[in-house]
Scaffold this active site. Structure first.
Site, PDB file in Angstrom:
ATOM      1  N   ASN A  49      -9.430  -7.631  -9.163  1.00 19.64           N
ATOM      2  CA  ASN A  49      -8.229  -7.731  -8.334  1.00 19.64           C
ATOM      3  C   ASN A  49      -8.387  -8.720  -7.185  1.00 19.64           C
ATOM      4  O   ASN A  49      -7.594  -8.715  -6.251  1.00 19.64           O
ATOM      5  CB  ASN A  49      -7.878  -6.357  -7.753  1.00 19.64           C
ATOM      6  N   HIS A 150       0.716   5.009  -9.206  1.00 18.31           N
ATOM      7  CA  HIS A 150      -0.751   5.083  -9.215  1.00 18.31           C
ATOM      8  C   HIS A 150      -1.276   6.508  -8.992  1.00 18.31           C
ATOM      9  O   HIS A 150      -0.624   7.326  -8.337  1.00 18.31           O
ATOM     10  CB  HIS A 150      -1.252   4.170  -8.091  1.00 18.31           C
ATOM     11  N   GLU A 191       5.801   1.731  -6.425  1.00 15.92           N
ATOM     12  CA  GLU A 191       4.964   0.553  -6.196  1.00 15.92           C
ATOM     13  C   GLU A 191       5.883  -0.656  -6.245  1.00 15.92           C
ATOM     14  O   GLU A 191       6.939  -0.597  -6.875  1.00 15.92           O
ATOM     15  CB  GLU A 191       3.889   0.448  -7.293  1.00 15.92           C
ATOM     16  N   SER A 195       0.624  -1.229 -11.314  1.00 14.98           N
ATOM     17  CA  SER A 195      -0.756  -1.650 -11.542  1.00 14.98           C
ATOM     18  C   SER A 195      -1.144  -1.718 -13.012  1.00 14.98           C
ATOM     19  O   SER A 195      -2.100  -2.408 -13.356  1.00 14.98           O
ATOM     20  CB  SER A 195      -1.708  -0.718 -10.797  1.00 14.98           C
ATOM     21  N   ASP A 220       4.340   1.024  -2.203  1.00 16.91           N
ATOM     22  CA  ASP A 220       2.919   0.673  -2.317  1.00 16.91           C
ATOM     23  C   ASP A 220       2.827  -0.771  -2.796  1.00 16.91           C
ATOM     24  O   ASP A 220       3.227  -1.090  -3.915  1.00 16.91           O
ATOM     25  CB  ASP A 220       2.255   1.642  -3.315  1.00 16.91           C
ATOM     26  N   HIS A 223      -0.697  -4.453  -5.216  1.00 18.09           N
ATOM     27  CA  HIS A 223      -0.872  -5.649  -6.046  1.00 18.09           C
ATOM     28  C   HIS A 223       0.060  -6.793  -5.656  1.00 18.09           C
ATOM     29  O   HIS A 223       0.046  -7.849  -6.288  1.00 18.09           O
ATOM     30  CB  HIS A 223      -0.679  -5.292  -7.524  1.00 18.09           C
ATOM     31  N   LYS A 251      -7.954  -5.877  -2.526  1.00 16.94           N
ATOM     32  CA  LYS A 251      -7.530  -6.642  -3.696  1.00 16.94           C
ATOM     33  C   LYS A 251      -7.354  -8.105  -3.289  1.00 16.94           C
ATOM     34  O   LYS A 251      -8.342  -8.783  -3.067  1.00 16.94           O
ATOM     35  CB  LYS A 251      -6.298  -5.981  -4.296  1.00 16.94           C
TER      36      LYS A 251
END
Ligand SMILES: *Cc1c(COP(=O)(O)O)cnc(C)c1O
Length: 396
Positions: A49, A150, A191, A195, A220, A223, A251
């Site tokens: 990541n 997640h 998110e 992910s 969230d 990423h 990440k």
């Protein structure tokens, strides 16, 4: 003689072995920026990541070393005791500015943030007098969580004393229906980039939906932080309107830890009401130094972000040519659905033979029958590395 506990644990491990689901830790090395397996063979890293290569950026490693030298290796205490140094507050101010929020608060990890902030917020929202956990029925809070959120978010929901309703992945009609049925306070969890599938939430629509139902919205950005949105500020930055924006620093930031950003009231309350903040040791200076340097670099890395998007586009095109489903991926995370666990494992092994590290993701992390290779690309994968990856994918 094995103890009764060890006997039980060995039985559990044997049961996992029997269905080929036992996970093992594999040693690799990362010296000088080259990923090597235990035998010393160099591999193309298509699974980490470290999206912008910042964990090895000279400015990031130098500031980590410098701040450790100057301020010490560890933090001496939790934040409310003596762990709040000036550098901690300065990094938080920089993070808040980066996210375009009034304030930000550092956490030890993304897992810790999700696992503790969600139940803390649900608790205070569920009480008339603001006492955490004092859920009175008139104000009962319900949590609404995307089906692909997640594991750390799922954990936070399980710990919370509020009822959690799971809405179908990115299905805002389903979410709307569920919200409509609840009279009390509401907390929506999503998110911004998912992910496992590498697709995005429709944040502007979620913001409108949350407003319409008087719900709080928690996003969230693990990423997306550093990778997407204007200057890598995340997808929440583009639309505003999320009440709680969480992101990780291990990440794209190449460091460690996590943050929550939002209003001054949110952050001040978390300092008082979130056990995962109150009862844990502050982040160490080396980590703060790395985050501080990453924050200086990330806004100026549009070229790296363009390179990353181009790498992902090339990979998706190659997979599409081989008729592999990449689900809804539009980001640097690119799944290639294989189907059975055995086939996904075999595909990962074949890639590894070709010098590519791409891990197979299997149940229970993803639903049965959708075992997949999950590629997580980086901007540091140059043309030669991408050519090798695409050639290996072509052989699948
Ligand atoms: C990685 C991840 C986390 C956990 O963050 P850590 O800092 O690694 O603990 C939380 N949420 C999502 C979506 C993640 O991908």
């Amino acid at each position: 003689m094995a103890s009764p506990l060890d006997t039980l644990l060995q039985q559990q491990l044997a049961a996992l072995d029997a269905v080929h689901r036992r996970r093992r830790l594999r040693p690799v090395s990362w010296a000088d920026g080259v990923l090597r397996d235990a035998g010393g063979r160099a591999l193309v890293d298509a699974s980490s990541n470290d999206y912008l290569g910042l964990s090895r950026h000279p400015l990031v490693t130098a500031r980590a070393a410098e701040w450790a030298q100057r301020h010490g290796a560890g933090a001496p205490a939790s934040r409310l005791i003596t762990g709040t140094r000036e550098i901690t507050l300065a990094v938080e101010e920089k993070l808040a500015a980066f996210k375009g929020c009034e304030a930000a608060l550092l956490f030890s990890s993304g897992f810790q943030a999700n696992a503790t902030v969600i139940p803390a917020l649900a608790g205070v929202m569920g009480s008339a007098d603001g006492k955490v956990g004092a859920g009175d029925t008139a104000n009962a809070t319900a949590i609404f969580s995307d089906a692909l959120n997640h594991a750390s978010i799922v954990h936070g929901c399980r710990v919370a004393r509020s009822k959690t309703q799971v809405f179908r992945h990115n299905d805002l009609q389903h979410l709307d229906d569920l919200l409509r049925q609840h009279a009390g306070r509401k907390l929506i969890l999503t998110e911004s980039v998912f992910s496992m599938d590498g697709d995005r939430a429709d944040l502007p629509a979620l913001v409108r939906l949350a407003e319409r139902h008087g719900a709080a919205l928690y996003v969230d950005e693990a990423h997306a932080s550093g990778v997407l949105g204007p200057q890598g500020r995340g997808l929440a930055a583009e639309c505003g309107g999320a009440d709680i924006v969480m992101g990780t620093l291990g990440k794209a930031f190449g460091a460690f830890g996590a943050y929550v950003a939002g209003s001054r009231a949110l952050i001040d309350w978390l300092v008082n009401g979130c056990p995962g903040f109150i009862y844990t040791t502050a982040l160490p200076p080396a980590v703060l130094g790395a985050v501080d340097a990453a924050l200086d670099l990330v806004p100026g890395m549009d070229a790296e972000r363009a390179r990353l998007a181009q790498n992902a586009q090339r990979l998706r095109a190659a997979l599409a040519l081989r008729k592999h489903d990449t689900l809804g991926s539009t980001t640097q995370i690119v799944p290639a659905v294989i189907g059975s666990e055995a086939d996904a494992l075999a595909a990962a092994r074949r890639l590894e033979d070709a010098g590519i590290l791409a891990v197979a993701i299997r149940p229970p992390t993803v639903p049965d029958g959708t075992s997949r290779l999950r590629f997580a690309l980086g901007s540091h994968l140059d043309d030669a590395a991408m050519d090798r990856l695409l050639a290996a994918v072509g052989e699948l």
